[in-house]
Scaffold this active site. Structure first.
Site, PDB file in Angstrom:
ATOM      1  N   ARG A  81       5.678 -41.181   9.757  1.00 18.93           N
ATOM      2  CA  ARG A  81       6.466 -40.742   8.780  1.00 18.93           C
ATOM      3  C   ARG A  81       7.764 -40.446   9.294  1.00 18.93           C
ATOM      4  NH1 ARG A  81       3.590 -34.540   9.330  1.00 18.93           N
ATOM      5  NH2 ARG A  81       5.122 -34.251  11.260  1.00 18.93           N
ATOM      6  N   LYS A 183      11.005 -35.054   7.276  1.00 16.42           N
ATOM      7  CA  LYS A 183      11.166 -34.408   8.768  1.00 16.42           C
ATOM      8  C   LYS A 183      12.566 -33.970   9.092  1.00 16.42           C
ATOM      9  CE  LYS A 183       8.042 -32.713  11.756  1.00 16.42           C
ATOM     10  NZ  LYS A 183       7.602 -31.082  11.036  1.00 16.42           N
ATOM     11  N   GLU A 219       4.901 -23.757   1.037  1.00 17.21           N
ATOM     12  CA  GLU A 219       4.416 -24.096   2.541  1.00 17.21           C
ATOM     13  C   GLU A 219       5.583 -22.492   3.961  1.00 17.21           C
ATOM     14  OE1 GLU A 219       5.408 -27.044   5.028  1.00 17.21           O
ATOM     15  OE2 GLU A 219       7.558 -27.749   3.496  1.00 17.21           O
TER      16      GLU A 219
HETATM   17  C1  PLP Z   1       5.826 -30.319  10.785  1.00 16.32           C
HETATM   18  C2  PLP Z   1       6.340 -29.847   9.672  1.00 16.32           C
HETATM   19  C3  PLP Z   1       4.497 -28.579   9.155  1.00 16.32           C
HETATM   20  C4  PLP Z   1       3.710 -29.251  10.212  1.00 16.32           C
HETATM   21  O1  PLP Z   1       3.152 -30.478  10.282  1.00 16.32           O
HETATM   22  P1  PLP Z   1       2.586 -31.107  11.390  1.00 16.32           P
HETATM   23  O2  PLP Z   1       2.309 -32.651  11.009  1.00 16.32           O
HETATM   24  O3  PLP Z   1       1.287 -30.403  11.119  1.00 16.32           O
HETATM   25  O4  PLP Z   1       2.802 -30.624  12.596  1.00 16.32           O
HETATM   26  C5  PLP Z   1       5.103 -28.190   7.879  1.00 16.32           C
HETATM   27  N1  PLP Z   1       6.281 -28.621   7.648  1.00 16.32           N
HETATM   28  C6  PLP Z   1       7.429 -28.603   7.539  1.00 16.32           C
HETATM   29  C7  PLP Z   1       8.187 -28.425   6.523  1.00 16.32           C
HETATM   30  C8  PLP Z   1       6.683 -29.140   9.058  1.00 16.32           C
HETATM   31  O5  PLP Z   1       8.633 -29.809   9.280  1.00 16.32           O
END
Ligand code: PLP
Length: 340
Positions: A81, A183, A219
């Protein structure tokens, strides 16, 4: 020797640990990289990270297992990722095998900081990368630093038995088009006003809706949603503009293959939310945190299962996922990376 911390009362904050990893990219290549002790970074006032926010990150955890080892959970997916995030922001990819190696080095060097099994705390690991050389015209930097630090953390949502109450945000998360699935600091910067507003109004988090129609659940600030229907199906929103949570993908697998549940990954309309039996927030930091109430102005949706404690299905998912992470339940092939 383990550090002398009150592990079970840790919150989700930053504590500087002894070692971090640094590797620098210059003239088209990454250097060897090394563990260092200096937690500070000194950069040009004109560095790409300060001017055009060229910075990305990842988050994962190291766990103490029942039988005394330290492991981390699916670091290969974080490496992949982060490579996607780097490409989207025109940054060089830090090789995925080296990403995993750097994570392992940092955890091993800081093993005295890894909270003991059963304490409820874990070691949060933060890989990140930024543009470091001066950039004044709008263009990507050509020098970068990749870093990894680690910090012991407790639960993301505080308050013990208090139910998590969230609001439907009046703000769009406003991730610039096509960046919702990476991210990067820019997505979070655009969510800070919404989260401060929610906190000021007494809510723990936001539920973001799709900015186009505001009818679909996206989300929350840093976690994906999972819902359980009254007949025990796991439903989780599918959208191109939410972060592909590794926790959510793992829960979908666990639900289907460990618990024999039906799993639906599809658009979820806000109108459906009132009919779900359970609701949870899932992510590395949140693990699975049950939501008790969702407020949209005058509309209050109570999720009965989340008011006092976790709903029964959420609890089963939580116990299975954390059992896999902490070594009391056998993991699917390749999910657990043993560090020491
Ligand atoms: C990190 C993150 C998540 C959760 O992802 P994981 O890989 O399960 O830690 C969900 N939403 C956002 C916006 C994130 O930055």
């Amino acid at each position: 020797m383990k550090k002398d911390l009150d592990w079970s009362s840790l919150g989700f904050g930053y504590i500087a640990t002894d070692y971090r990893y640094s590797s620098k990219f210059k003239d088209g290549a990454w250097d060897e990289g090394q563990l260092i002790t200096d937690s500070m970074i000194t950069l040009s006032e004109c560095a790409g990270v300060f001017q055009y926010a060229q910075t990305i990150f990842e988050g994962l955890k190291a766990y103490s297992t029942k039988d005394g080892h330290i492991v981390c959970f699916r670091p290969d997916l974080n490496a992949a990722r982060m490579a996607d995030s780097a490409k989207r922001l025109e940054m060089p990819v830090f090789p995925e095998d080296r990403f995993i190696d750097a994570v392992c080095q940092v955890v091993k060097a800081n093993q005295d900081w890894v909270p003991p099994y059963g304490s409820g705390a874990t070691l949060y690991i933060r890989p990140y990368m930024m543009g470091t050389n001066p950039v004044i015209g709008v263009k990507p930097a050509n020098e970068y630093e990749f870093r990894v630090f680690a910090t012991p953390v407790g639960p993301y949502f505080k308050g013990g038995a208090k139910p998590i109450v969230i609001k439907v945000s009046d703000f769009d998360r406003a991730a610039p088009h096509g960046t919702g699935h990476i991210k990067a600091g820019l997505n979070y910067a655009m969510s800070l006003h919404a989260i401060v507003t929610a906190h000021d109004e007494g809510f723990a988090e936001n539920m973001y809706l799709d900015p186009e129609s505001r009818t679909k659940v996206e989300e929350t600030g840093g976690a994906n949603f999972i819902f359980i229907t009254k007949d025990g199906t796991l439903v989780t929103p599918k959208s191109d503009s939410i972060l592909p949570s590794i926790t959510r993908r793992s829960i979908m697998y666990v639900a289907e293959h460990y618990l024999g549940m039906k799993v639906e990954h599809r658009p979820v309309y806000f109108d459906e939310v009132k009919d779900f039996a359970e609701c949870g927030l899932c992510g590395t930091a949140a693990v699975i945190s049950p939501v008790g109430r969702i407020v949209n102005h005058d509309t209050v949706i109570d999720i009965p299962a989340g008011m006092e404690e976790m709903g029964p299905v959420t609890k089963k998912l939580y116990d299975t996922l954390t059992g896999i992470q902490m070594g009391s339940i056998e993991a699917p092939e390749g999910w657990i990376k043993k560090i020491c």
